[in-house]
Enzyme design. Structure first.
Site, PDB file in Angstrom:
ATOM      1  N   GLU A  68       0.967  -1.057  -0.049  1.00 35.06           N
ATOM      2  CA  GLU A  68      -0.109   0.070   0.019  1.00 35.06           C
ATOM      3  C   GLU A  68       0.969   1.368   0.045  1.00 35.06           C
ATOM      4  O   GLU A  68       1.641   1.317   1.040  1.00 35.06           O
ATOM      5  CB  GLU A  68      -1.091  -0.096   1.270  1.00 35.06           C
ATOM      6  N   CYS A  98      -2.278   8.548   4.492  1.00 34.39           N
ATOM      7  CA  CYS A  98      -2.497   7.887   3.008  1.00 34.39           C
ATOM      8  C   CYS A  98      -3.853   8.159   2.487  1.00 34.39           C
ATOM      9  O   CYS A  98      -4.016   8.081   1.080  1.00 34.39           O
ATOM     10  CB  CYS A  98      -1.982   6.663   2.945  1.00 34.39           C
TER      11      CYS A  98
END
Length: 480
Positions: A254, A288
């Site tokens: 990720e 994020c």
């Protein structure tokens, strides 16, 4: 069994024992600048021993029943909940995350471990219809899910507890062993969690932990032939190095996002402005799925801009231990300097500074920009800091095309009262999740979570990660 003290230099967990190393590195409180302690710096020799230990731990985990794995994870969750305030204070100390947000992270981590305990007894295969094709009439059988073996888990600083739980919980639920490399800037909470898991009954070699600088031993860990999978959350540059070193093995990554939000002319302006401010500046923007680009319909742009500026300026900035604080420091002065450099660059290119743009040490005041050129770093790269930019649009598809302009994404969002508009945007937005009338930074720890576009692979979210960390085995009986 020995336990590692917070800030202890005996921070390498290998073979069920805490060890020191020849070199150490400090862990710094980003708010006060004080050293919280020091941790050992691992090297490739520690990697070799940790992986050897994890191989034995993987056999021990494989021998545990699903019920036993579940009980360990539930016991760890209960122990973490009992120590919630202490863990929250530790998160704040090493990351600068405001204490209210740190408490929320601990609560989420408890939930992540509980979900993992539940998943341990849900990981099951299915029967297969072998007789569905000629030649299979005399056959019957099923498939089961088995652990992949040793997993190297590498985690970032911004959620130093919950993101570690998102690696460890599913891995243990599926019966694997782990070599954990926590963030250089924030390893102390992971050390405490490891001790807690061992006390909850986790086999002593199922979790090995290596602190220190990733550049010193990262390639040795990710490239080790006995590591079956690497699970990484972090930046694209490190991800490229992992891919080069890893060779042929499973990778789950990720790698960040550039969260776009669309605000339609029928949106609740107050709700949207409050959500965007919270989503952009929580965790000092080091998120994020944080809000970074906000596309606002011409008809409400000026009203929304005023509301967003007011909501941003109302945020309390300062001491992260003060329960009234909304925005604390970034992880360090270098990152804060980078953010201000990006702001200055955008202004030099013609952007308008609406509020913020000031820095004191690691503290950056929440910053809003308008008129940002599309090629400015603050617009086309992940800012990972307390910056958001406003853009105008006239037609929905124009905003969707702009939102899709970044070549990577995790979440996108839209504020609208129209169900038809929401469905259209959800279909066309290229992201792994679309939040309707909510900020991009919403995440349920049970939902699939990961990136869309360049460089992202695999999914987190407890049940989904546990399956990524498993492999199928077919068992077929020939009854003739």
């Amino acid at each position: 069994m020995m336990h590692a003290a917070l800030g202890s230099e005996r921070s390498l967990l290998i073979g069920g024992r805490w060890e020191a190393a020849e070199q150490v590195m400090p862990v710094i409180n980003p708010w006060s600048g004080e050293a919280l302690g020091a941790v050992a710096c691992a090297d490739p020799s520690h990697v070799a021993r940790a992986v050897a230990s994890a191989l034995r731990g993987a056999e021990a985990m494989r021998d545990l029943s699903s019920g036993a794995r579940s009980r360990i994870l539930h016991a760890a969750a209960a122990a973490l909940e009992a120590e919630a305030e202490s863990f929250a204070a530790a998160i704040t100390a090493e990351t600068g995350k405001p204490i209210r947000a740190a408490r929320r992270e601990v609560a989420r981590a408890v939930n992540t471990l509980r979900l993992s305990g539940e998943e341990a007894v849900r990981l099951a295969g299915e029967t297969l219809a072998f007789d569905s094709f000629p030649g299979g009439e005399a056959r019957s059988g099923h498939y089961v899910l088995e652990p992949v073996g040793v997993i190297a888990a590498i985690t970032p600083f911004n959620d130093p507890l919950n993101l570690v739980c998102h690696k460890l919980g599913p891995a243990f639920a599926a019966g694997n062993a782990v070599v954990l490399k926590p963030a250089e800037q924030a390893p102390l909470v992971a050390i405490r969690l490891a001790s807690l898991l061992l006390a909850a009954g986790l086999p002593g070699e199922a979790l090995n932990l290596l602190t220190g600088r990733g550049g010193d031993f990262g390639d040795a860990l990710t490239g080790h032939a006995d590591v079956a999978m690497v699970s990484f959350t972090g930046g694209a540059k490190v991800a490229q190095a992992i891919c080069r070193a890893a060779g042929i093995k499973r990778l789950a990554m990720e790698l960040g996002g550039n969260g776009p939000v669309i605000v339609m002319d029928d949106a609740d302006v107050g709700k949207a402005a409050a959500a965007c401010a919270a989503g952009a500046f929580g965790a000092a923007g080091q998120n994020c799925v944080g809000v970074q680009r906000i596309y606002v319909h011409d008809a409400i742009h000026d009203v929304f801009q005023a509301a967003l500026v007011a909501a941003t300026e109302a945020l309390r900035v300062g001491d992260p231990l003060d329960p009234a604080t909304d925005v604390g420091p970034m992880i360090g002065g270098d990152e804060a300097a980078r953010v201000i450099a990006w702001v200055d660059d955008a202004v030099a290119r013609g952007a308008t500074l609406l509020t913020g743009g000031e820095r004191a040490g690691a503290l950056v005041r929440p910053t809003l920009l308008a008129d940002v050129p599309g090629d400015a770093p603050v617009a086309c790269h992940e800012a990972f800091g307390p910056i958001a930019s406003l853009f105008r649009f006239a037609a929905l598809d124009e905003a969707i095309d702009a939102a899709n302009g970044a070549d990577y994404a995790i979440h996108a969002a839209i504020f609208t009262e129209s169900h038809r508009t929401a469905r259209h945007a959800a279909r066309r937005l290229r992201a792994a999740g679309v939040m309707i009338n909510d900020s991009t930074d919403y995440r349920l720890d049970a939902m699939p979570f990961g990136g869309a576009g360049r460089g992202n692979m695999g999914r987190e979210g407890v049940g989904f990660a546990a399956r990524e960390m498993s492999q199928t085995k077919v068992i077929c009986y020939h009854d003739a």
